[in-house]
Scaffold this motif. Structure first.
Motif, PDB file in Angstrom:
ATOM      1  N   TYR A 170      24.375 -30.405  34.297  1.00  0.00           N
ATOM      2  CA  TYR A 170      24.236 -29.088  34.807  1.00  0.00           C
ATOM      3  C   TYR A 170      25.544 -28.398  35.334  1.00  0.00           C
ATOM      4  CZ  TYR A 170      20.192 -31.611  37.108  1.00  0.00           C
ATOM      5  OH  TYR A 170      18.616 -31.958  37.238  1.00  0.00           O
ATOM      6  N   ALA A 171      25.107 -27.093  35.135  1.00  0.00           N
ATOM      7  CA  ALA A 171      26.193 -25.992  35.810  1.00  0.00           C
ATOM      8  C   ALA A 171      26.119 -26.102  37.115  1.00  0.00           C
ATOM      9  CB  ALA A 171      25.689 -24.710  35.090  1.00  0.00           C
ATOM     10  N   VAL A 172      27.348 -26.116  37.771  1.00  0.00           N
ATOM     11  CA  VAL A 172      27.439 -26.186  39.143  1.00  0.00           C
ATOM     12  C   VAL A 172      28.581 -24.959  39.822  1.00  0.00           C
ATOM     13  CG1 VAL A 172      28.084 -27.898  40.972  1.00  0.00           C
ATOM     14  CG2 VAL A 172      27.286 -28.672  38.918  1.00  0.00           C
ATOM     15  N   ILE A 173      28.228 -24.496  41.013  1.00  0.00           N
ATOM     16  CA  ILE A 173      28.962 -23.559  41.597  1.00  0.00           C
ATOM     17  C   ILE A 173      28.803 -24.088  43.027  1.00  0.00           C
ATOM     18  CG2 ILE A 173      27.163 -21.901  42.123  1.00  0.00           C
ATOM     19  CD1 ILE A 173      29.186 -19.728  41.490  1.00  0.00           C
ATOM     20  N   THR A 174      29.889 -23.835  43.846  1.00  0.00           N
ATOM     21  CA  THR A 174      29.666 -24.127  45.201  1.00  0.00           C
ATOM     22  C   THR A 174      30.152 -22.783  46.069  1.00  0.00           C
ATOM     23  OG1 THR A 174      30.983 -26.050  45.062  1.00  0.00           O
ATOM     24  CG2 THR A 174      31.229 -25.090  47.398  1.00  0.00           C
ATOM     25  N   VAL A 175      29.065 -22.508  46.832  1.00  0.00           N
ATOM     26  CA  VAL A 175      28.968 -21.238  47.741  1.00  0.00           C
ATOM     27  C   VAL A 175      29.425 -21.707  49.070  1.00  0.00           C
ATOM     28  CG1 VAL A 175      27.672 -19.533  48.651  1.00  0.00           C
ATOM     29  CG2 VAL A 175      27.100 -20.673  46.807  1.00  0.00           C
ATOM     30  N   TYR A 176      30.296 -21.099  49.844  1.00  0.00           N
ATOM     31  CA  TYR A 176      31.160 -21.110  50.981  1.00  0.00           C
ATOM     32  C   TYR A 176      30.445 -20.485  52.029  1.00  0.00           C
ATOM     33  CZ  TYR A 176      34.714 -23.629  48.103  1.00  0.00           C
ATOM     34  OH  TYR A 176      35.173 -24.514  47.173  1.00  0.00           O
ATOM     35  N   ASP A 177      29.959 -21.126  53.194  1.00  0.00           N
ATOM     36  CA  ASP A 177      29.159 -20.432  54.396  1.00  0.00           C
ATOM     37  C   ASP A 177      27.999 -19.464  53.706  1.00  0.00           C
ATOM     38  OD1 ASP A 177      31.183 -20.855  56.196  1.00  0.00           O
ATOM     39  OD2 ASP A 177      32.530 -19.384  55.490  1.00  0.00           O
ATOM     40  N   PRO A 178      27.140 -20.394  53.040  1.00  0.00           N
ATOM     41  CA  PRO A 178      26.014 -20.001  52.167  1.00  0.00           C
ATOM     42  C   PRO A 178      24.987 -18.893  53.177  1.00  0.00           C
ATOM     43  CG  PRO A 178      25.968 -22.179  52.299  1.00  0.00           C
ATOM     44  CD  PRO A 178      27.185 -21.783  52.955  1.00  0.00           C
ATOM     45  N   PHE A 179      25.024 -19.536  54.296  1.00  0.00           N
ATOM     46  CA  PHE A 179      23.767 -18.939  55.241  1.00  0.00           C
ATOM     47  C   PHE A 179      24.337 -17.629  56.026  1.00  0.00           C
ATOM     48  CE2 PHE A 179      23.164 -23.455  54.787  1.00  0.00           C
ATOM     49  CZ  PHE A 179      21.974 -23.554  53.900  1.00  0.00           C
ATOM     50  N   ALA A 180      25.387 -17.228  55.974  1.00  0.00           N
ATOM     51  CA  ALA A 180      25.988 -16.130  56.702  1.00  0.00           C
ATOM     52  C   ALA A 180      25.182 -14.930  56.224  1.00  0.00           C
ATOM     53  CB  ALA A 180      27.619 -15.956  56.392  1.00  0.00           C
ATOM     54  N   VAL A 181      25.006 -14.634  54.709  1.00  0.00           N
ATOM     55  CA  VAL A 181      24.255 -13.529  54.159  1.00  0.00           C
ATOM     56  C   VAL A 181      23.462 -14.197  53.057  1.00  0.00           C
ATOM     57  CG1 VAL A 181      24.584 -11.436  52.927  1.00  0.00           C
ATOM     58  CG2 VAL A 181      26.244 -12.270  54.386  1.00  0.00           C
ATOM     59  N   GLU A 183      22.085 -13.318  50.707  1.00  0.00           N
ATOM     60  CA  GLU A 183      22.454 -12.763  49.429  1.00  0.00           C
ATOM     61  C   GLU A 183      23.299 -13.707  48.519  1.00  0.00           C
ATOM     62  OE1 GLU A 183      21.595 -10.122  46.321  1.00  0.00           O
ATOM     63  OE2 GLU A 183      20.580 -10.012  48.388  1.00  0.00           O
ATOM     64  N   ARG A 184      24.062 -14.458  49.391  1.00  0.00           N
ATOM     65  CA  ARG A 184      25.073 -15.346  48.803  1.00  0.00           C
ATOM     66  C   ARG A 184      24.290 -16.283  48.127  1.00  0.00           C
ATOM     67  NH1 ARG A 184      29.826 -16.367  53.238  1.00  0.00           N
ATOM     68  NH2 ARG A 184      30.280 -14.248  53.483  1.00  0.00           N
ATOM     69  N   ILE A 185      23.548 -17.111  48.459  1.00  0.00           N
ATOM     70  CA  ILE A 185      22.656 -17.943  47.509  1.00  0.00           C
ATOM     71  C   ILE A 185      21.978 -17.412  46.414  1.00  0.00           C
ATOM     72  CG2 ILE A 185      20.983 -19.861  47.466  1.00  0.00           C
ATOM     73  CD1 ILE A 185      21.269 -19.963  50.768  1.00  0.00           C
ATOM     74  N   ARG A 186      21.279 -16.309  46.390  1.00  0.00           N
ATOM     75  CA  ARG A 186      20.741 -15.623  45.321  1.00  0.00           C
ATOM     76  C   ARG A 186      22.030 -15.336  44.325  1.00  0.00           C
ATOM     77  NH1 ARG A 186      17.189 -13.224  49.182  1.00  0.00           N
ATOM     78  NH2 ARG A 186      18.784 -11.477  49.532  1.00  0.00           N
ATOM     79  N   SER A 187      22.826 -14.664  44.759  1.00  0.00           N
ATOM     80  CA  SER A 187      23.907 -14.452  43.779  1.00  0.00           C
ATOM     81  C   SER A 187      24.588 -15.500  43.202  1.00  0.00           C
ATOM     82  CB  SER A 187      25.083 -13.725  44.460  1.00  0.00           C
ATOM     83  OG  SER A 187      24.928 -12.400  45.069  1.00  0.00           O
ATOM     84  N   ALA A 188      24.668 -16.847  43.769  1.00  0.00           N
ATOM     85  CA  ALA A 188      25.093 -18.054  43.085  1.00  0.00           C
ATOM     86  C   ALA A 188      24.187 -18.354  42.023  1.00  0.00           C
ATOM     87  CB  ALA A 188      25.264 -19.189  44.238  1.00  0.00           C
TER      88      ALA A 188
END
Length: 244
Positions: A170-181, A183-188
């Protein structure tokens, strides 16, 4: 904190110009420019509209520093995830992620999983088989939540489907504070797809492997989300990761 910098940051994340934002907000481009340089503050109705447009909580938009928030995204890595067994359930509702997560948390409590393994991991992913009519007419969406079952754990607690996940890269990325905005999850997901394309990887659907999934957890008092997307191959030098 700079409200103007937050507006500019979110506008650029959404890939729209000042002129396009001005049109959406029914103001002039000069007004948007003054918002972004903190010369003037948008009136409350415009702040609400900006929050709606950017899928951003009003308190986050006004009070937090979205630009300098310690790194929002980690570097992308390729990891081989060891196979695991899971208990899963899907819900199709107007708010399926929260609904099915609550359902699975209750199942994990009733089954004894959390008593025996309090650190058991819960993962989730979008359920893609919801028709456009259900989405557009009734506002229904689908989401699957699953608990990864530790080796040796057995239960006859009903209400879930059991499934096996094969070992896979798998390709993996960590998003910090993902629910603040939002757009952050979509951008990940977008960042991973761009990375895969640039490095010659491809998604590789496989019957006994999840195409993608998410894992949310707390680290040092901060909410984190790991996003996983299955890829077609993995470098021999990459680390082997036991996810269970």
């Amino acid at each position: 904190m700079s409200l103007g910098k937050n507006i500019q940051y979110l506008r650029k994340q959404k890939r729209i110009t000042q002129e396009q934002l001005a049109e959406k907000m029914s103001v002039s481009r000069q007004t948007v420019s003054k918002w972004e340089t903190d010369e003037i503050v948008p009136e409350l109705s415009k702040l609400v509209a900006l929050g709606d447009l950017f899928s951003c909580k009003l308190d986050t938009l006004v009070r937090e520093n979205l630009v300098d928030c310690d790194e929002i995204y980690s570097e992308i890595t390729i990891k081989t995830i060891e196979g695991f067994r899971m208990a899963r359930y899907v819900m199709i509702t107007p708010n399926p992620e929260d609904d099915v997560n609550r359902y699975m948390d209750e199942w994990a409590r009733r089954s004894g999983l959390l008593d025996k393994h309090p650190d058991a991991r819960r993962i989730g992913w979008d359920f893609p088989y919801v028709s456009p009519e259900l989405q557009n007419r009734f506002g229904l969406w689908g989401y699957v939540a699953a608990y990864i079952l530790p080796e040796g754990f057995e239960t006859d607690c009903p209400g879930v489907e059991y499934a096996n996940q094969a070992e896979a890269p798998y390709a993996v990325i960590t998003v910090y504070d993902p629910f603040a905005v939002c757009e952050r999850i979509r951008s990940a997901y977008k960042k991973i797809m761009e990375y895969l394309q640039a490095n010659g990887f491809k998604e590789k659907p496989k019957e006994d492997v999840l195409t993608c999934f998410e894992h949310v957890y707390e680290r040092d008092g901060r909410t984190c989300m790991d996003v996983f997307i299955h890829v077609d191959s993995v470098s021999r030098t990459e680390a082997f990761t036991n996810f269970s």
